[in-house]
Design an enzyme around this catalytic site. Structure first.
Site, PDB file in Angstrom:
ATOM      1  N   GLU A   1      70.796 -72.113  57.298  1.00 31.84           N
ATOM      2  CA  GLU A   1      70.291 -73.283  56.892  1.00 31.84           C
ATOM      3  C   GLU A   1      69.949 -74.632  57.176  1.00 31.84           C
ATOM      4  O   GLU A   1      71.505 -75.164  57.507  1.00 31.84           O
ATOM      5  CB  GLU A   1      70.675 -73.439  55.046  1.00 31.84           C
ATOM      6  CG  GLU A   1      69.537 -74.439  54.233  1.00 31.84           C
ATOM      7  CD  GLU A   1      69.730 -75.556  53.676  1.00 31.84           C
ATOM      8  OE1 GLU A   1      68.718 -76.016  54.841  1.00 31.84           O
ATOM      9  OE2 GLU A   1      70.756 -75.923  53.538  1.00 31.84           O
ATOM     10  N   LYS A  48      84.942 -73.482  57.272  1.00 30.58           N
ATOM     11  CA  LYS A  48      84.898 -74.538  57.883  1.00 30.58           C
ATOM     12  C   LYS A  48      84.609 -75.868  57.336  1.00 30.58           C
ATOM     13  O   LYS A  48      83.233 -75.712  57.604  1.00 30.58           O
ATOM     14  CB  LYS A  48      85.086 -74.875  59.760  1.00 30.58           C
ATOM     15  CG  LYS A  48      85.525 -75.443  59.875  1.00 30.58           C
ATOM     16  CD  LYS A  48      84.378 -76.204  61.363  1.00 30.58           C
ATOM     17  CE  LYS A  48      83.730 -76.429  61.572  1.00 30.58           C
ATOM     18  NZ  LYS A  48      83.819 -78.489  61.319  1.00 30.58           N
ATOM     19  N   GLU A  86      64.159 -84.718  62.494  1.00 30.30           N
ATOM     20  CA  GLU A  86      64.513 -85.112  61.824  1.00 30.30           C
ATOM     21  C   GLU A  86      65.317 -86.156  62.165  1.00 30.30           C
ATOM     22  O   GLU A  86      66.222 -86.231  62.132  1.00 30.30           O
ATOM     23  CB  GLU A  86      65.648 -84.322  61.188  1.00 30.30           C
ATOM     24  CG  GLU A  86      65.844 -84.241  59.701  1.00 30.30           C
ATOM     25  CD  GLU A  86      66.805 -82.767  59.554  1.00 30.30           C
ATOM     26  OE1 GLU A  86      67.038 -82.031  60.551  1.00 30.30           O
ATOM     27  OE2 GLU A  86      66.899 -82.705  58.077  1.00 30.30           O
ATOM     28  N   CYS A 102      68.530 -82.431  53.610  1.00 30.16           N
ATOM     29  CA  CYS A 102      67.582 -81.051  54.588  1.00 30.16           C
ATOM     30  C   CYS A 102      66.109 -81.395  53.927  1.00 30.16           C
ATOM     31  O   CYS A 102      65.388 -80.869  54.862  1.00 30.16           O
ATOM     32  CB  CYS A 102      68.524 -79.746  54.762  1.00 30.16           C
ATOM     33  SG  CYS A 102      68.984 -79.577  53.463  1.00 30.16           S
TER      34      CYS A 102
HETATM   35  P1  NAP Z   1      76.237 -80.612  62.880  1.00 27.94           P
HETATM   36  O1  NAP Z   1      76.715 -80.287  63.888  1.00 27.94           O
HETATM   37  O2  NAP Z   1      75.109 -79.317  62.743  1.00 27.94           O
HETATM   38  O3  NAP Z   1      77.449 -80.212  62.253  1.00 27.94           O
HETATM   39  C1  NAP Z   1      77.158 -79.233  60.491  1.00 27.94           C
HETATM   40  C2  NAP Z   1      78.503 -78.205  60.832  1.00 27.94           C
HETATM   41  O4  NAP Z   1      78.031 -77.119  62.017  1.00 27.94           O
HETATM   42  C3  NAP Z   1      79.859 -78.980  60.915  1.00 27.94           C
HETATM   43  O5  NAP Z   1      80.250 -78.476  59.865  1.00 27.94           O
HETATM   44  C4  NAP Z   1      79.741 -79.233  62.328  1.00 27.94           C
HETATM   45  O6  NAP Z   1      81.172 -79.392  62.656  1.00 27.94           O
HETATM   46  C5  NAP Z   1      79.865 -78.238  62.546  1.00 27.94           C
HETATM   47  N1  NAP Z   1      79.333 -77.365  64.100  1.00 27.94           N
HETATM   48  C6  NAP Z   1      78.909 -78.035  64.332  1.00 27.94           C
HETATM   49  N2  NAP Z   1      78.884 -77.836  66.169  1.00 27.94           N
HETATM   50  C7  NAP Z   1      78.777 -76.131  66.052  1.00 27.94           C
HETATM   51  C8  NAP Z   1      79.369 -75.437  67.143  1.00 27.94           C
HETATM   52  N3  NAP Z   1      79.205 -75.607  68.945  1.00 27.94           N
HETATM   53  N4  NAP Z   1      80.024 -74.345  66.815  1.00 27.94           N
HETATM   54  C9  NAP Z   1      80.122 -74.421  65.356  1.00 27.94           C
HETATM   55  N5  NAP Z   1      80.190 -75.341  64.547  1.00 27.94           N
HETATM   56  C10 NAP Z   1      79.444 -76.050  65.024  1.00 27.94           C
HETATM   57  O7  NAP Z   1      75.079 -81.573  61.543  1.00 27.94           O
HETATM   58  P2  NAP Z   1      76.268 -83.430  61.932  1.00 27.94           P
HETATM   59  O8  NAP Z   1      76.166 -83.179  63.811  1.00 27.94           O
HETATM   60  O9  NAP Z   1      76.552 -83.201  61.308  1.00 27.94           O
HETATM   61  O10 NAP Z   1      74.599 -83.750  61.803  1.00 27.94           O
HETATM   62  C11 NAP Z   1      73.619 -84.103  63.464  1.00 27.94           C
HETATM   63  C12 NAP Z   1      72.487 -83.671  62.395  1.00 27.94           C
HETATM   64  O11 NAP Z   1      71.849 -82.918  61.904  1.00 27.94           O
HETATM   65  C13 NAP Z   1      71.845 -84.435  60.982  1.00 27.94           C
HETATM   66  O12 NAP Z   1      71.230 -86.273  61.495  1.00 27.94           O
HETATM   67  C14 NAP Z   1      70.871 -84.167  60.474  1.00 27.94           C
HETATM   68  O13 NAP Z   1      69.302 -83.764  61.508  1.00 27.94           O
HETATM   69  C15 NAP Z   1      71.207 -82.706  60.869  1.00 27.94           C
HETATM   70  N6  NAP Z   1      71.606 -82.195  59.377  1.00 27.94           N
HETATM   71  C16 NAP Z   1      71.094 -81.179  57.983  1.00 27.94           C
HETATM   72  C17 NAP Z   1      71.285 -80.997  57.489  1.00 27.94           C
HETATM   73  C18 NAP Z   1      71.054 -80.038  56.786  1.00 27.94           C
HETATM   74  O14 NAP Z   1      71.199 -79.703  55.726  1.00 27.94           O
HETATM   75  N7  NAP Z   1      69.987 -78.820  56.611  1.00 27.94           N
HETATM   76  C19 NAP Z   1      72.899 -81.073  57.432  1.00 27.94           C
HETATM   77  C20 NAP Z   1      73.480 -81.856  57.989  1.00 27.94           C
HETATM   78  C21 NAP Z   1      73.447 -82.206  58.631  1.00 27.94           C
HETATM   79  P3  NAP Z   1      81.806 -80.944  63.039  1.00 27.94           P
HETATM   80  O15 NAP Z   1      81.842 -81.367  61.206  1.00 27.94           O
HETATM   81  O16 NAP Z   1      83.709 -80.796  63.239  1.00 27.94           O
HETATM   82  O17 NAP Z   1      80.706 -81.584  63.681  1.00 27.94           O
END
Ligand code: NAP
Ligand code: MG
Length: 495
Positions: free
Chosen positions: A269, A194, A399, A302
């Site tokens: 991760e 996904k 972060e 990250c």
């Molecule tokens: P996120 O919400 O953690 O999203 C990452 C992935 O998880 C996306 O595919 C997302 O789908 C999915 N997801 C969200 N809620 C979920 C749930 N309840 N169950 C299963 N999967 C779920 O990250 P984001 O909203 O894109 O970004 C928010 C913050 O996360 C950023 O500002 C940053 O701090 C952090 N982040 C960290 C990394 C890293 O590489 N470690 C990468 C991205 C973001 P959707 O796309 O539909 O939400």
């Protein structure tokens, strides 16, 4: 000058994209679609099927069947390796097209995607292809003292975990898909992937290339949709044997909870707040290095070097230098050839990052460069250097995931490890010094999965990557990742 978009890319973005399940392109069961915007303008880039729990269930069942009965488990490791190698070749053959799609969907400069994300994704498949023929068990001489006189032959088999659910973020969309799919396939698993809702396009194009490379139907399924529906359904599904997730620490916790139903394996991760440490004796390159550590990929990284610590004597010079670089970075649409930094990925990220900038200023921090939004169209943020921060401020602890670095001075080697480790995260760290023994001594004391000395952001298919503390569970890449995608079976025969 603007990069001319390939005909393929135009077609890919103007016709609605479907889900890839069991080797077929199908609409979502609900018939719903959602739009992915162009972050440089906020306008619709493409329409994509909105998969939900029902589509995830279909995809998981296809992956289950492909694992239990399909040809994937029967073809030889050598054949499997060749197919995976071919995926790497096809990525390189379509590198321009993939870099354009990535730039349009994510906002990053075309040149950065073309030089970085795309070849690194191909390299990951090429590296993993070689492991397909090198997955081995052991023979063991057991003693069984409670059975005197008996003789045994014991060996281990390393087998695929089974059906793997993979959930990835939007910051390096194709590369994250590669980091997940490469090791899962080389070890013989089947997958439901996904992608992030913000950046689904290159994963869908990759699914076409994976089919073209000869991966059998049902082995790789791609379901686009939202985290709260499709993602959550995948993490909770009872026919999934393992879930691999990259994203926020907050969602990482939800994944762990969702996995408790069938106790599926979990690898994570997650986020970071990585220290980047510049000593008085660092070479002049440390200034550019510190800027690159945070501003690479717009800080949406990250391992971003988001906490810059500079030893007292060099503090003013290094901070001024990083601020000068920050102010000179040219912002623009990813497909503009002059662009050095594109927009953030989404309106949500724009609001999040500018919210942190406001909070920092309200708590007394000073913006030496940047400090707010750039322009009034698209999701651009000025590269920002903050000083006069205190350790308890939100901008220092949390972060931000944008082009924002907090800079603070430090006195000595004795104190810096504790300062660097004062974070719930443990993903990356940087050390800049010309004193080799100081560098290695400090590298040992830092609680992080990756430590860079006189460089930053260097990742490689052969180098394990992952986090200490709340930055995650397990490692991606290197031979270490093979353990995350296999189970060990001990077989004992009495002779
Ligand atoms: P996120 O919400 O953690 O999203 C990452 C992935 O998880 C996306 O595919 C997302 O789908 C999915 N997801 C969200 N809620 C979920 C749930 N309840 N169950 C299963 N999967 C779920 O990250 P984001 O909203 O894109 O970004 C928010 C913050 O996360 C950023 O500002 C940053 O701090 C952090 N982040 C960290 C990394 C890293 O590489 N470690 C990468 C991205 C973001 P959707 O796309 O539909 O939400
Ligand atoms: Mg999200």
């Amino acid at each position: 000058m603007t990069v001319t978009v390939d005909k393929n890319v135009e077609e890919f973005t103007t016709t609605a994209r479907q889900l890839f399940i069991d080797g077929q392109w199908v609409p979502a069961a609900s018939g719903k679609t959602f739009q992915t915007p162009d972050p440089a303008t906020g306008e619709t880039l493409a329409h994509v099927a909105e998969g939900d729990a029902e589509d995830i269930d279909r995809a998981v069942r296809a992956a289950r069947k492909a694992f239990d009965d399909g040809p994937w488990g029967r073809i030889t490791p050598s054949e499997r390796g060749k197919i995976i190698w071919r995926i790497g070749d096809l990525i390189l053959e379509h590198a321009d097209e993939l870099a354009q799609l990535e730039s349009l969907d994510n906002g990053k400069p075309f040149a950065a995607a073309r030089a970085g994300d795309i070849p690194a994704s191909a390299d990951l498949f090429h590296y993993m292809a070689g492991w397909a023929t090198k997955i081995e068990g052991n023979t063991i001489n057991i003693s069984a003292p409670y059975l005197p006189g008996a003789n045994f032959h014991t060996y281990t088999l390393r087998e695929p975990v089974g059906v793997v659910g993979q959930i990835i973020p939007w910051n390096f969309p194709l590369m994250m898909a590669a980091w997940k799919l490469g090791p899962a396939l080389t070890t013989g698993n089947t997958v439901v992937l996904k992608p992030a809702e913000q950046t689904p396009l290159t994963a869908l194009r990759l699914a076409e290339l994976i089919a073209e490379a000869g991966v059998p139907d049902g082995v790789v399924n791609v379901v686009t949709g939202f985290g709260e529906t499709a993602g959550a359904a995948l993490a909770a599904h009872d026919l999934v044997d393992k879930i691999a997730f990259t994203g926020s620490t907050e969602v990482g916790r939800l994944i762990v909870q969702a996995a408790t139903g069938n106790l599926k394996r979990v690898s994570l991760e997650l986020g970071g707040k990585s220290p980047n440490i510049v000593f008085n004796d660092a070479s002049p390159q440390a200034v550019e290095g510190a800027a690159n550590a945070i501003f690479f990929n717009h800080g949406q990284n990250c391992v971003a070097g988001s906490r810059l610590f500079v030893q007292q004597d060099r503090f003013d010079e290094v901070v001024e230098g990083v601020a000068r670089i920050a102010s000179s970075i040219r912002l623009g649409p990813g497909l503009d050839e002059d662009t050095e930094m594109g927009p953030l990925v989404s309106d949500e990220q724009l609001r999040r990052v500018t919210g942190y900038l406001e909070s920092g200023k309200n708590e007394g921090a000073t913006a030496v460069s940047g400090g707010g939004r750039h322009g009034d169209k698209g999701y651009f943020v000025q590269p920002t250097v903050l000083t006069n921060t205190r350790p308890e401020m939100k901008v220092v602890r949390e972060e931000i995931f944008g082009p924002v670095v907090v800079a603070a001075p430090f006195q000595s080697l004795d104190e810096i490890a504790a300062i660097a480790n004062d974070t719930p995260y443990g993903l990356g760290a940087g050390i800049w010094t010309q004193d080799i023994s100081k560098a290695h001594a400090l590298a040992k004391k830092i609680r992080a999965g990756t430590v860079w000395i006189n460089c930053y952001n260097v990742t490689d298919a052969a180098q394990p990557f992952g986090g200490f503390k709340q930055s995650g569970w397990g490692r991606e890449m290197g031979h270490e990742v093979l353990e995350a995608y296999t189970e060990v079976k001990a077989v004992t025969a009495q002779l």
